[in-house]
Structures are given as structure tokens and as C-alpha cells.
Scaffold this motif. Structure first.
Motif, short mmCIF file in Angstrom:
data_model
loop_
_atom_site.label_atom_id
_atom_site.label_comp_id
_atom_site.label_asym_id
_atom_site.label_seq_id
_atom_site.Cartn_x
_atom_site.Cartn_y
_atom_site.Cartn_z
N ARG A 1 0.82 -1.20 0.00
CA ARG A 1 0.00 0.00 0.00
C ARG A 1 0.86 1.27 0.00
O ARG A 1 0.53 2.26 -0.63
CB ARG A 1 -0.93 0.00 1.20
CG ARG A 1 -1.95 1.13 1.21
CD ARG A 1 -2.75 1.13 2.50
NE ARG A 1 -3.43 -0.13 2.70
CZ ARG A 1 -3.24 -0.93 3.75
NH1 ARG A 1 -2.38 -0.57 4.71
NH2 ARG A 1 -3.89 -2.06 3.85
N ALA A 2 1.99 1.21 0.68
CA ALA A 2 2.84 2.39 0.79
C ALA A 2 3.45 2.80 -0.55
O ALA A 2 3.69 3.98 -0.79
CB ALA A 2 3.97 2.13 1.80
N VAL B 1 3.93 9.75 3.54
CA VAL B 1 2.87 9.68 4.54
C VAL B 1 2.68 8.25 5.03
O VAL B 1 2.51 8.00 6.23
CB VAL B 1 1.56 10.25 3.97
CG1 VAL B 1 0.39 9.95 4.89
CG2 VAL B 1 1.68 11.75 3.76
N SER B 2 2.73 7.29 4.12
CA SER B 2 2.52 5.89 4.50
C SER B 2 3.63 5.39 5.41
O SER B 2 3.37 4.73 6.42
CB SER B 2 2.44 5.01 3.25
OG SER B 2 1.32 5.35 2.47
N VAL B 3 4.88 5.70 5.07
CA VAL B 3 5.99 5.26 5.89
C VAL B 3 5.93 5.92 7.26
O VAL B 3 6.12 5.27 8.30
CB VAL B 3 7.33 5.55 5.19
CG1 VAL B 3 8.50 5.22 6.11
CG2 VAL B 3 7.44 4.75 3.90
N ALA B 4 5.65 7.24 7.28
CA ALA B 4 5.56 7.95 8.56
C ALA B 4 4.42 7.39 9.40
O ALA B 4 4.56 7.20 10.62
CB ALA B 4 5.38 9.45 8.32
N GLY B 5 3.28 7.11 8.76
CA GLY B 5 2.15 6.55 9.49
C GLY B 5 2.46 5.17 10.03
O GLY B 5 2.08 4.82 11.17
N PRO C 1 8.80 -4.21 -1.88
CA PRO C 1 7.61 -4.11 -2.74
C PRO C 1 7.77 -3.05 -3.83
O PRO C 1 7.20 -3.19 -4.92
CB PRO C 1 6.49 -3.73 -1.76
CG PRO C 1 7.18 -3.19 -0.56
CD PRO C 1 8.48 -3.89 -0.47
N LEU C 2 8.58 -2.00 -3.56
CA LEU C 2 8.79 -0.98 -4.58
C LEU C 2 9.51 -1.57 -5.79
O LEU C 2 9.09 -1.36 -6.94
CB LEU C 2 9.59 0.18 -3.99
CG LEU C 2 10.00 1.28 -4.98
CD1 LEU C 2 8.78 1.97 -5.56
CD2 LEU C 2 10.92 2.29 -4.29
#
Length: 742
Positions: free
Chosen positions: A419-420, A636-640, A673-674
Motif C-alpha cells: 500500500r505504501a 505519509v505511509s511510511v511515517a504513518g 515491494p517498490l
């Protein structure tokens, strides 16, 4: 509960404020992009409609509205590669049709010009442009008659008897209101086809929407685990599921409403800059980039409503049981069935590659857009399964602690890991598809090299010239002499009609004209005759430089050649603006009835590739915006994710795990995943481009140039840099106090 939800949103402490701001910013960016796309679609339609009056005389005539008819003739002219719409007209009485942009039609010897055309007439030497139009400038054409601020349009008044004798002028009793999108036989070279542009904008909208939705979803999931814990605590103290849902919906609606307001502000800021981009070949008027009432209401109501739905779906585990948050178990692993949407999208595109493209533009939109959308959705759906497979392989083949932790965690919850990076994967797919299509088109329709003889060679076909007694049968010697006297003109050559049996006899099925070898020697772009030949049979192609071709001799004498009808006039120049435009002016004055004026090889190529240049510009904009949005989504995804795992990471640090190892774990959880998704996205992008090119243009894929691979490497490096930018946050949130406060 609404008041409680407002209080928690606006006064719930630093974490609630950060979540509110980030969610509002994400929604604002998404809304801004959505408004820009809607305004762009509206502007294209508005601009297309303002071409309608220039289509008067083409297709079905409009219903008669004027008592006195008007003689009317539209011509596509050029100057320095720019298209000029020329309208010659003559009124027959005081009740002639009204024209947009001017108070009254020009009389004999009077000229109206668009603002850009008036500036060009004042700046260019008369022998290069002004001498084409007999008369004096008496007025400026208003914006309501112009497609854009850069449009070059000129209206020239004549005597009715003079214009009626031209052979091509028509009598009209009303001005057309049919845009080029709905015109089957529009004025040659003038106007855009909004239906064709709709295909481009549809793909643009689809390419932008998914990364933006992912960004909004990433922001709304910020600190999702901690929010779920708070709502579970509310359930344990007696709150009902409906009350919890109400609080969550209020929080989401507040953030999305602020985002919508900010989004309209972003749109207002970028609107002037957007008007300067020539998506359709000319800039927009600022007023064209407008939003309809339906657009505004749809965004103002739809975005907060969608945020409320997402908020309710996100809390389904809490509303079932308040212990659902604390009793977490490993989710079921994704199955290989997730590859089905990707396969369906590719299969749909392959189907049209086999049966061929639909005939209409709308049919092509309905054919290709669902397939491309399905491939994009398929990448998102298949991503977790691919991430799971890749992470399991990595975990089985490593003994390093950081790699093992990252691999096991990804295998445990591959959905969260993918998702990130899903936004960047989609941006890479869109970029690969766009670059592959443009590279192939450029390779198949290469332009004449800058400075080549073909780029500066003027040519006009006599088959389009219409006079009272039909096409011309001779070319005056005075015209050839005038052209030869222009500084920078190498020579003028008349190509003459060749019977098909002569072409077959010489085994040159593609050749079409006889030429005088003495004249051919002066126009180097067309090649040269065989030694000793007096007349040759050549094949002419406007955009090709054939200076190295040796043409075979033809079995007729020079005297016989001049008895044949001319089919084309070709003028060789040194490519300078002065030489090309002065020669064009001389030809235009000699043959004012030609619907298309003479064009150079470079201009001919520019016209044939105009639509693809629009694709290229829009693709560049889409890729740039998608990368920016996807990068924000990744950060935002990594920080979250770090915020949600502050306690486990803190405990690991307390147990002796070095901070550097935790950084490697975070980097690997995003990088694996990237990289896996990037390989799949590049392959899917190249395959999608090949299927589209094969069905739409019957081309085979050309490999992208080196700049594409550099851009991919830089994009991936930028993504890794964004991941690295979260490392300071990891150090701050994993100290001993974080574990103690939990």
C-alpha cells in the motif's frame, strides 16, 4: 456525538492536529487535481466550439438566417510554422450574416485581424506576410471569435464579383455553429477535434485519479492503529457502534471539508499557469478554464461523502467487537486470484489488437480506457500477492537479521507493505506507457532533420487549386522567375503528371511525377537525375529528404514534358525565415484559391504529429504530477507506519537492537515491494503500449531512449530518499519514553 467528534478533531492534541492537517492537505491536492482536470475538459470543449464559425461552408449548410447572402472562402495559411486561418468574404447587401468578434463584416479592401495576427503583421516584413492580404487593417477580432489568445486569424473583405469569380468561394446565409468534433468535412487544417482530445483527457483523468485516491487513503489511515485503539476504548466504556461511527465520520468530514476548501484555493492559484499550457496547440483564455455548477456541487458534496464512507469502512473491525483491535491475528495471505484483474485488462487490450480498433473516436475511448483502467487496478490488486511471494523468497534465502525481520513482516501483512508504494507503481506504469507510445510514434514518423533540405522545401499541390476553368494547365514563367529572384531560393520546380503505364514500365509504382532534370538540379531535397537524363520520373514525399536518390530517366523529351499538366510546385530554399515566407507570399498571391497554402517539409510533419505532441505534453504533466503525488503518498505511509509501530520498535531498541538495524528494516519493508512492483509496472507498461500501438496504429513497439531509463533510476532513487527522510522520526519515536508511555 457530533460535538464530541468536532472536539476530538480540532482539540484532540498534537497527534489529532497532525492527522487533520495531513488529511486535509491530501484531500486538497486531490481536489485541486480533479478541478484542474474538469476545467481542462470544459476548456477544450469551449475552445473547440469557437472554431465552429471557421467551418462555415464545410459540411451541411446551416439554416438560412440572413436576407442577403455572403460570399465566403476559408484557407489554411502558414507563417514560420504557425497556422493562419484566412477568411475571404464579400457581402451582397446590408442584411448579410452577422459574424462573431466584429461589429460588421469588412468591406472591400478592409482587413480584420486577431490581436496576435495584428502584432505579427506589424512585426513581419510586408514581402514575407502582409503582401498576401490586399487591404488595410481596420479592426481587431474579439475574443469570442478566437479559439485562444495566440490564434492567428485574418478576415479580408472583397467585392462580391471578385470573390465569386475565384471558383472556390461559396454563398452562405448563416454562420456555422458546428464544431470540428461534429464536422465530417471541415475546413482543411483549421480547428481541433474535441472528440479526439477526449481520448487523451480520459486517459489523463484515469491516470491521475488512482494515485490521488491512494494518497488520500494513505493520509486517512495515518495513525490508523492508534485511532482504532481509541475507538475500541470508547466501546469498552459504553459507546455504541453507531456513536463510534459518528465520531469517525465527523473527523473525516471535517478534514475532507477543509481539504475541499483548500483544493479550490489550489485550483485558483494554478489556473493562470494552466491557461498558458498549449494542450491543444494554442493557449486557453483564462475564462475558458471554468467549472460548471454540476462540477462544483459534485466535488463539494461528493468528496466529503466519499471520506465518510471510507471512515465507516475503516472501523468495521472496531464496530464488530471492541476487543477486535487488541486481539489481532495474521490476516489471510493474498491468493494468486489477485492476478485476474491484471490479466483481464491485458486481455481486453489484446482483443482489440487482434480484431482492430473501433471506427469512431468514442468507440476507441470505450475500447481502450476500460482496458488501461483495468490494468492499473490490476497492478494495485496483484501487488500484495507479488509482495508476499517476493518477501517469502527473500526471507528463505537470508541470514541477516534486518532482511529476515523485513521479509517476515512483509510476508505477514503484504497488503500494508505494498500500500505504501502503490502510488509510485502506478506513476511508473503511466510513465512507461506514455514514453513507449511517444517513442514509437516518433520513430515511425521521424521529422526531417533540422537544417535538412526537406525542412526548407516549399511545396503546393495543384490538385487542390480550384479556378473557374478547373486546375491550372500551365505555370507562368514569370512566377518561376519571381521565385528564383528571392534571396535564399535555390530554384523552383514543376512536377508534372505521369501516366500509370509509365510508372509500371519503369517499375516505380510509388513514383508519381515527371520532372525536368535541369530544374531538379536546383532543388537538392528531391534528389538528382541519372547521368545524361533530360527528364526523370520521381517519387515526391513532402517530409522526406531524398537528396541522395538518383532517379531514372523517363522516355520522353523536354518538349513533351511541358505539354503535361502540372501536379505540384516545389521551391527549394536555404531554410531561412525570409526565404521561405517571401516565396510563400509569391505563391499565395499567384494561387489565392488554394484551400491549403504551400507548406515546408517541417510544417507537414508538424501537422501530422500535432495530436501526438498533445499526448506527449499531457503524458509529461501526468507523469510529473503522479510522481509528486505518489512520493507524498509514500512519505505519509511510511511515517504513518512508524507511528503505528512506535511501541514494538521501542521495545526492540530497549532489548539491544541497534537503531541502524531498525532503519534497514524500514528501508527494506518499503524497498522490496517498490522494486518488485516497479519491474511488474515497467513490463505491464511496455506490453500495454505495444497492444495499443498495434491495434490503433499498426506499429511495433520501439524501445524507449536512454532518458527514460535515467528517469526511472532517478525516480526510484528519489523514492528511496523519501524513505530515508523518515529515519529521524524513527529515532524520535522509539526512545525509552515511548515504551514507558504506552
Amino acid at each position: 456525538m457530533i460535538a464530541l467528534g468536532l472536539r476530538l478533531s480540532l482539540s484532540g492534541g498534537r497527534e489529532a492536529l497532525v492527522r487533520l492537517v495531513l488529511t486535509a492537505v491530501a484531500v486538497a491536492i486531490g481536489v485541486g487535481l480533479l478541478l484542474v482536470t474538469l476545467a481542462g475538459i470544459n476548456a477544450v470543449g469551449t475552445q473547440n466550439d469557437r472554431y465552429a464559425w471557421l467551418q462555415t461552408g464545410a459540411g451541411s449548410p446551416p439554416a438560412a438566417t440572413a436576407a442577403d447572402p455572403m460570399w465566403w472562402m476559408v484557407t489554411a495559411d502558414h507563417f514560420d510554422g504557425e497556422l493562419i486561418g484566412r477568411v475571404d468574404l464579400a457581402v451582397t447587401g446590408p442584411d448579410s450574416p452577422a459574424l462573431p468578434g466584429i461589429a460588421s463584416p469588412p468591406g472591400p479592401g478592409e482587413i480584420y485581424a486577431s490581436p496576435a495576427m495584428a502584432e505579427l503583421l506589424a512585426a513581419a516584413p510586408a514581402e514575407q506576410l502582409g503582401d498576401r492580404y490586399d487591404g488595410r487593417l481596420v479592426g481587431i477580432i474579439g475574443d469570442e471569435a478566437l479559439p485562444g489568445p495566440d490564434s492567428l486569424v485574418v478576415m479580408i473583405g472583397h467585392e462580391a464579383g471578385e470573390l465569386s469569380a475565384s471558383g472556390r468561394a461559396q454563398q452562405i446565409q448563416a454562420v456555422s455553429t458546428v464544431s470540428p468534433a461534429d464536422c465530417s468535412s471541415c475546413a482543411p487544417g483549421i480547428g481541433i477535434n474535441a472528440a479526439g482530445t477526449a481520448l487523451v483527457l480520459s486517459v489523463v483523468a484515469a491516470a491521475l485519479v488512482l494515485p490521488v485516491l491512494i494518497f488520500i487513503g494513505s493520509a486517512t489511515r495515518l495513525s490508523a492503529a492508534r485511532r482504532e485503539q481509541r475507538f475500541a476504548a470508547m466501546r469498552l466504556v459504553g459507546a455504541t457502534p453507531g456513536q463510534v461511527r459518528t465520531v469517525s465520520v465527523v473527523e473525516s468530514v471535517v478534514a475532507s471539508t477543509l481539504g475541499v476548501l483548500l483544493g479550490f484555493g489550489i485550483f485558483a492559484l494554478v489556473r493562470p499557469a494552466l491557461a498558458q499550457i498549449s494542450f491543444t496547440g494554442t493557449r486557453f483564455f483564462l475564462a475558458d478554464l471554468a467549472l460548471s455548477a454540476v462540477d462544483v456541487v459534485g466535488v463539494v458534496v461528493g468528496v466529503p461523502l466519499a471520506a465518510a464512507v471510507v471512515a465507516r469502512l475503516a472501523l468495521r473491525r472496531v464496530t464488530i467487537s471492541p476487543l477486535g483491535v487488541s486481539r489481532r491475528v495474521t490476516p489471510a495471505p493474498p491468493s494468486a486470484f489477485r492476478l485476474i484483474p491484471l490479466a483481464l485488462g491485458i486481455g481486453e487490450l489484446a482483443y482489440f489488437g487482434i480484431v482492430g480498433r473501433p471506427g469512431s473516436t468514442n468507440g476507441q475511448v470505450l475500447a481502450y480506457l476500460p482496458g488501461i483502467l483495468m490494468v492499473m487496478i490490476g497492478l494495485v490488486v496483484a501487488g500484495p500477492w507479488l509482495t508476499m511471494v517476493g518477501s517469502r523468497l527473500i526471507a528463505r534465502r537470508t541470514s541477516r537479521p534486518a532482511v529476515l525481520i523485513a521479509g517476515r513482516r512483509l510476508a505477514d501483512d503484504p497488503r500494508a507493505g505494498f500500500r505504501a508504494v502503490s502510488g509510485l507503481i502506478l506513476a511508473l506504469f503511466v510513465g512507461t506507457t506514455a514514453v513507449a507510445i511517444v517513442s514509437t510514434f516518433t520513430g515511425e514518423r521521424g521529422a526531417p532533420p533540422v537544417g535538412s533540405a526537406a525542412a526548407g522545401t516549399l511545396a503546393m499541390s495543384f490538385t487542390e487549386v480550384r479556378q473557374v476553368d478547373g486546375p491550372p494547365t500551365t505555370v507562368p514563367a514569370s512566377l518561376l522567375a519571381d521565385l528564383a529572384a528571392v534571396p535564399g531560393v535555390d530554384g523552383a520546380l514543376v512536377l508534372r503528371e505521369s501516366p500509370s503505364d509509365a510508372r509500371n514500365a519503369l517499375d516505380l509504382a510509388g513514383s508519381d511525377s515527371y520532372v525536368d532534370c535541369a530544374g531538379l538540379a536546383q532543388v537538392s531535397a528531391l534528389g538528382r537525375c541519372a547521368d545524361g537524363a533530360e527528364v526523370a520520373l520521381i517519387s515526391f514525399e513532402e517530409t522526406s529528404d531524398r537528396s541522395d536518390v538518383v532517379w531514372p530517366a523517363a522516355p520522353l523529351s523536354a518538349a513533351d514534358l511541358y505539354a503535361l499538366a502540372p501536379v505540384r510546385l516545389v521551391v527549394g530554399t536555404d531554410g531561412t525565415l525570409a526565404a521561405v515566407e517571401q516565396a510563400r507570399t509569391i505563391i499565395n498571391r499567384a494561387y489565392p484559391g488554394a484551400p491549403r497554402g504551400p507548406t515546408t517539409g517541417g510544417e507537414g510533419h508538424a501537422q501530422s504529429t500535432r495530436e501526438m505532441e498533445q499526448y506527449q505534453l499531457l503524458a509529461t504533466v501526468v507523469v510529473a504530477i503522479s510522481l509528486v503525488v505518489a512520493g507524498c503518498s509514500l512519505a505519509v505511509s511510511v511515517a504513518g507506519g512508524l507511528s503505528d509501530r512506535r511501541r514494538p520498535f521501542s521495545l526492540l531498541r530497549l532489548s539491544g537492537v541497534p537503531l541502524a538495524m531498525l532503519r534497514r528494516v524500514v528501508a527494506l519493508e518499503a524497498a522490496v515491494p517498490l522494486l518488485i512492483g516497479a519491474l511488474v509496472a515497467i513490463g505491464a507498461g511496455l506490453l500495454t503500449a505495444q497492444l495499443f500501438l498495434r491495434s490503433q496504429l499498426d506499429y511495433s513497439l520501439h524501445a524507449p531512449g536512454g532518458a527514460y531509463y535515467v528517469a526511472v533510476v532517478l525516480g526510484l532513487a528519489g523514492a528511496l530518499a523519501l524513505i530515508g527522510s523518515t529515519f529521524p522520526l524513527l529515532a524520535r519515536i522509539t526512545g525509552p519514553e515511548a515504551a514507558r508511555n504506552e
